[in-house]
Scaffold this motif. Structure first.
Motif, PDB file in Angstrom:
ATOM      1  N   MET A  72       0.585  -0.908  -0.397  1.00  0.00           N
ATOM      2  CA  MET A  72       0.094   0.277  -0.126  1.00  0.00           C
ATOM      3  C   MET A  72       0.819   1.438  -0.047  1.00  0.00           C
ATOM      4  O   MET A  72       1.568   1.039   0.764  1.00  0.00           O
ATOM      5  N   SER A  73       0.242   2.156  -0.842  1.00  0.00           N
ATOM      6  CA  SER A  73       1.120   3.133  -1.158  1.00  0.00           C
ATOM      7  C   SER A  73       0.872   4.044   0.606  1.00  0.00           C
ATOM      8  O   SER A  73      -0.346   4.679   0.690  1.00  0.00           O
ATOM      9  N   VAL A  74       1.995   4.675   0.621  1.00  0.00           N
ATOM     10  CA  VAL A  74       1.423   6.058   2.227  1.00  0.00           C
ATOM     11  C   VAL A  74       1.325   7.258   1.771  1.00  0.00           C
ATOM     12  O   VAL A  74       1.465   8.078   0.704  1.00  0.00           O
ATOM     13  N   PRO A  75       0.095   6.697   2.150  1.00  0.00           N
ATOM     14  CA  PRO A  75      -0.749   8.918   1.307  1.00  0.00           C
ATOM     15  C   PRO A  75       0.186   9.974   2.163  1.00  0.00           C
ATOM     16  O   PRO A  75       0.680   9.973   3.304  1.00  0.00           O
ATOM     17  N   THR A  76       0.008  11.362   1.593  1.00  0.00           N
ATOM     18  CA  THR A  76       1.022  12.369   2.164  1.00  0.00           C
ATOM     19  C   THR A  76      -0.524  12.810   3.020  1.00  0.00           C
ATOM     20  O   THR A  76      -1.352  12.671   3.305  1.00  0.00           O
ATOM     21  N   PRO A  77       0.313  13.644   4.071  1.00  0.00           N
ATOM     22  CA  PRO A  77      -0.662  15.238   4.589  1.00  0.00           C
ATOM     23  C   PRO A  77      -1.755  14.985   4.255  1.00  0.00           C
ATOM     24  O   PRO A  77      -2.490  15.006   5.135  1.00  0.00           O
ATOM     25  N   ALA A  78      -1.371  15.581   2.917  1.00  0.00           N
ATOM     26  CA  ALA A  78      -2.543  15.856   2.331  1.00  0.00           C
ATOM     27  C   ALA A  78      -3.957  15.572   1.745  1.00  0.00           C
ATOM     28  O   ALA A  78      -5.118  15.249   2.323  1.00  0.00           O
ATOM     29  N   ASP A  79      -3.296  14.166   1.342  1.00  0.00           N
ATOM     30  CA  ASP A  79      -3.680  13.382   1.288  1.00  0.00           C
ATOM     31  C   ASP A  79      -4.875  12.539   2.400  1.00  0.00           C
ATOM     32  O   ASP A  79      -6.324  12.111   2.743  1.00  0.00           O
ATOM     33  N   LEU A  80      -3.929  12.201   3.941  1.00  0.00           N
ATOM     34  CA  LEU A  80      -4.641  12.235   4.975  1.00  0.00           C
ATOM     35  C   LEU A  80      -5.720  13.254   5.685  1.00  0.00           C
ATOM     36  O   LEU A  80      -6.823  12.652   5.772  1.00  0.00           O
ATOM     37  N   GLN A  81      -5.210  14.596   5.186  1.00  0.00           N
ATOM     38  CA  GLN A  81      -6.542  15.311   5.648  1.00  0.00           C
ATOM     39  C   GLN A  81      -7.793  15.433   4.732  1.00  0.00           C
ATOM     40  O   GLN A  81      -8.246  15.209   5.306  1.00  0.00           O
ATOM     41  N   ALA A  82      -7.566  14.935   4.046  1.00  0.00           N
ATOM     42  CA  ALA A  82      -8.630  15.162   3.250  1.00  0.00           C
ATOM     43  C   ALA A  82      -9.171  14.093   3.563  1.00  0.00           C
ATOM     44  O   ALA A  82     -11.158  13.586   3.367  1.00  0.00           O
TER      45      ALA A  82
ATOM     46  N   VAL B 294     -11.738  17.013  10.897  1.00  0.00           N
ATOM     47  CA  VAL B 294     -11.041  18.029  10.131  1.00  0.00           C
ATOM     48  C   VAL B 294      -9.826  17.684  11.411  1.00  0.00           C
ATOM     49  O   VAL B 294      -9.371  18.525  12.785  1.00  0.00           O
ATOM     50  N   THR B 295      -8.666  18.088  10.412  1.00  0.00           N
ATOM     51  CA  THR B 295      -7.238  17.902  11.507  1.00  0.00           C
ATOM     52  C   THR B 295      -6.291  18.471  10.780  1.00  0.00           C
ATOM     53  O   THR B 295      -6.246  19.149   9.551  1.00  0.00           O
ATOM     54  N   GLY B 296      -5.508  19.253  11.264  1.00  0.00           N
ATOM     55  CA  GLY B 296      -4.392  20.443  10.687  1.00  0.00           C
ATOM     56  C   GLY B 296      -2.992  19.338  10.048  1.00  0.00           C
ATOM     57  O   GLY B 296      -3.206  18.268  10.102  1.00  0.00           O
ATOM     58  N   GLU B 297      -2.312  20.360   9.855  1.00  0.00           N
ATOM     59  CA  GLU B 297      -1.389  19.661   8.885  1.00  0.00           C
ATOM     60  C   GLU B 297       0.335  18.821   9.844  1.00  0.00           C
ATOM     61  O   GLU B 297       0.176  17.363   9.538  1.00  0.00           O
ATOM     62  N   ALA B 298       0.127  19.280  10.668  1.00  0.00           N
ATOM     63  CA  ALA B 298       1.335  18.804  11.954  1.00  0.00           C
ATOM     64  C   ALA B 298       0.907  17.458  12.005  1.00  0.00           C
ATOM     65  O   ALA B 298       1.769  16.144  11.752  1.00  0.00           O
ATOM     66  N   LEU B 299      -0.450  17.754  12.811  1.00  0.00           N
ATOM     67  CA  LEU B 299      -1.300  16.264  12.608  1.00  0.00           C
ATOM     68  C   LEU B 299      -1.054  14.849  11.950  1.00  0.00           C
ATOM     69  O   LEU B 299      -0.739  13.939  11.616  1.00  0.00           O
ATOM     70  N   ALA B 300      -1.664  15.708  10.566  1.00  0.00           N
ATOM     71  CA  ALA B 300      -1.450  14.880   9.500  1.00  0.00           C
ATOM     72  C   ALA B 300      -0.536  13.793   9.791  1.00  0.00           C
ATOM     73  O   ALA B 300      -0.290  13.219   8.763  1.00  0.00           O
ATOM     74  N   THR B 301       0.763  14.663   9.089  1.00  0.00           N
ATOM     75  CA  THR B 301       2.154  14.717   9.278  1.00  0.00           C
ATOM     76  C   THR B 301       2.996  13.793   9.862  1.00  0.00           C
ATOM     77  O   THR B 301       3.738  12.492   9.548  1.00  0.00           O
ATOM     78  N   ALA B 302       2.699  13.862  11.449  1.00  0.00           N
ATOM     79  CA  ALA B 302       2.642  12.932  12.186  1.00  0.00           C
ATOM     80  C   ALA B 302       2.035  11.931  11.609  1.00  0.00           C
ATOM     81  O   ALA B 302       3.068  10.432  11.782  1.00  0.00           O
ATOM     82  N   LEU B 303       0.414  11.125  11.572  1.00  0.00           N
ATOM     83  CA  LEU B 303       0.075  10.269  11.039  1.00  0.00           C
ATOM     84  C   LEU B 303       0.781   8.883   9.791  1.00  0.00           C
ATOM     85  O   LEU B 303       0.620   8.308   9.717  1.00  0.00           O
TER      86      LEU B 303
ATOM     87  N   ALA C 139       4.791   5.756   6.974  1.00  0.00           N
ATOM     88  CA  ALA C 139       5.918   5.882   6.644  1.00  0.00           C
ATOM     89  C   ALA C 139       7.584   5.071   7.120  1.00  0.00           C
ATOM     90  O   ALA C 139       7.906   4.217   6.528  1.00  0.00           O
ATOM     91  N   LEU C 140       7.174   5.081   8.712  1.00  0.00           N
ATOM     92  CA  LEU C 140       8.325   5.163   9.047  1.00  0.00           C
ATOM     93  C   LEU C 140       8.179   3.481   9.966  1.00  0.00           C
ATOM     94  O   LEU C 140       8.994   3.416  10.890  1.00  0.00           O
ATOM     95  N   ASP C 141       7.169   3.088  10.405  1.00  0.00           N
ATOM     96  CA  ASP C 141       6.814   1.892  11.434  1.00  0.00           C
ATOM     97  C   ASP C 141       7.086   2.184  12.636  1.00  0.00           C
ATOM     98  O   ASP C 141       7.443   1.563  13.235  1.00  0.00           O
ATOM     99  N   LYS C 142       6.809   3.294  13.261  1.00  0.00           N
ATOM    100  CA  LYS C 142       7.069   4.132  14.457  1.00  0.00           C
ATOM    101  C   LYS C 142       5.942   4.701  15.295  1.00  0.00           C
ATOM    102  O   LYS C 142       4.747   4.485  14.758  1.00  0.00           O
ATOM    103  N   PRO C 143       5.818   3.816  16.086  1.00  0.00           N
ATOM    104  CA  PRO C 143       4.306   4.213  17.227  1.00  0.00           C
ATOM    105  C   PRO C 143       4.671   5.845  16.879  1.00  0.00           C
ATOM    106  O   PRO C 143       5.565   6.512  17.468  1.00  0.00           O
ATOM    107  N   LEU C 144       3.581   6.256  17.285  1.00  0.00           N
ATOM    108  CA  LEU C 144       3.129   7.750  17.767  1.00  0.00           C
ATOM    109  C   LEU C 144       2.260   7.832  18.864  1.00  0.00           C
ATOM    110  O   LEU C 144       1.427   7.531  19.388  1.00  0.00           O
ATOM    111  N   LEU C 145       3.271   8.544  19.499  1.00  0.00           N
ATOM    112  CA  LEU C 145       2.497   9.166  22.079  1.00  0.00           C
ATOM    113  C   LEU C 145       1.595  10.864  20.996  1.00  0.00           C
ATOM    114  O   LEU C 145       2.476  12.021  21.168  1.00  0.00           O
ATOM    115  N   LEU C 146       0.621  10.328  21.455  1.00  0.00           N
ATOM    116  CA  LEU C 146      -0.248  12.085  21.050  1.00  0.00           C
ATOM    117  C   LEU C 146      -0.907  12.219  22.862  1.00  0.00           C
ATOM    118  O   LEU C 146      -1.536  11.297  23.534  1.00  0.00           O
ATOM    119  N   GLU C 147      -0.618  13.187  22.948  1.00  0.00           N
ATOM    120  CA  GLU C 147      -1.053  13.706  24.095  1.00  0.00           C
ATOM    121  C   GLU C 147      -1.520  14.872  23.690  1.00  0.00           C
ATOM    122  O   GLU C 147      -1.686  15.682  22.913  1.00  0.00           O
TER     123      GLU C 147
END
Length: 299
Positions: A1-11, A19-28, A33-41
């Motif tokens: 599966m191709s990795v969606p871009t932040p803009a793709d994820l926002q859409a 509705v999310t900003g670019e920063a959260l979309a980039t983190a997701l 893309a990196l197979d890294k866990p994400l801590l959301l606080e």
């Protein structure tokens, strides 16, 4: 599966009412893309859990949720044996004059997979939500460190089980206690703020299309005014939606004092907060009524 871009994820998120900003979309995006866990606080009610749910929907994959709590141990999060079914099997075998060996009794058919084992057994990478990790104690957090590093577990009777596909992991924390540096080092990190008034208005429109523009705007403005007060439990996005839905169900088209009083339990859940917010809400309701005229009570 191709990795969606932040803009793709926002859409993709927006199409599902988040509705999310670019920063959260980039983190997701980096989680995938990196197979890294994400801590959301962030404060309770800002949409951390919903972000993981929406990511699963956006990726078209399964969401597996582990709700953390005080006293949670590795066994409860991984697996347990179905003792009742094992006992029935033993009794049936005895009645039939047959013996039952440990290999049979502790086989896959008697294994009950809990969220972490479910996550590593999925053929397609699921989204694994480890929700409110700050509620679990230090011992469970230490166990997570090993799992997040190796993605394999050992069931003594079955041996070592490795992940078929590495899950996309989202951890959430309301900061009820400080997490260890070791856990933070293993994760990407993003602080989730309350949405802006504009974003929250878009969320109301996306989730509750039956709410008219005037009411939606007045509700979101009121919510932001309430969050500026020193409340014990400030309203989250869920309360915004509950409040707007409650008002709409009463056929209100704008705020007024009577409708605010009738629906206050949808937005403020502590009596102390309701008393503290009363003057502010009275002013907001008076201003809204003056701007939009008398309410037609269609309830």
């Amino acid at each position: 599966m191709s990795v969606p871009t932040p803009a793709d994820l926002q859409a993709l998120f927006r199409a599902r009412g988040y509705v999310t900003g670019e920063a959260l979309a980039t983190a997701l995006r980096l989680v995938v893309a990196l197979d890294k866990p994400l801590l959301l606080e962030g404060p309770a009610g800002v949409g951390k859990t919903e972000a993981a749910k929406t990511l699963a929907l956006a990726l078209g994959t399964k969401l597996i949720r582990l709700q953390c709590y005080e006293g949670l141990d590795a066994q409860a999060a991984l697996y347990e044996w179905n003792y009742a079914r094992q006992l029935l099997h033993l009794r049936a075998a005895e009645l039939g004059g047959q013996g039952v060996g440990d290999d049979e009794l502790y086989g896959e058919k008697f294994l009950l997979a809990r969220p972490l084992l479910q996550a590593i057994r999925e053929e397609r990478a699921p989204v694994l939500l480890i929700d409110e990790v700050d509620r679990a104690d230090d011992a469970f957090e230490a166990f997570l460190l090993e799992l997040l590093a190796e993605w394999q577990i050992t069931v003594p009777e079955l041996g070592t089980l490795s992940a078929r596909s590495r899950p996309h992991v989202i951890l959430t924390s309301n900061r009820s206690r400080e997490l260890s540096d070791a856990l933070r080092r293993r994760c990407l990190y993003h602080w989730v703020e309350y949405p802006t008034a504009r974003q929250e208005l878009e969320i109301v429109h996306a989730r509750l299309p039956q709410v008219n523009e005037t009411l939606a705007r007045q509700v979101t403005d009121a919510i932001h005014a309430l969050r500026a007060l020193p409340l014990g439990k400030p309203p989250g996005v869920a309360e915004t939606l509950d409040w707007a839905a409650a008002l709409a169900s009463l056929h209100r088209d704008h705020l007024d004092a009577a409708s605010v009083e009738a629906t206050l339990g949808a937005v403020l859940k502590l009596r102390e907060d309701q008393l503290l917010a009363a003057p502010t809400l009275k002013q907001l309701a008076a201003r809204a009524s003056a701007a939009t005229g008398p309410v037609a009570d269609g309830s």
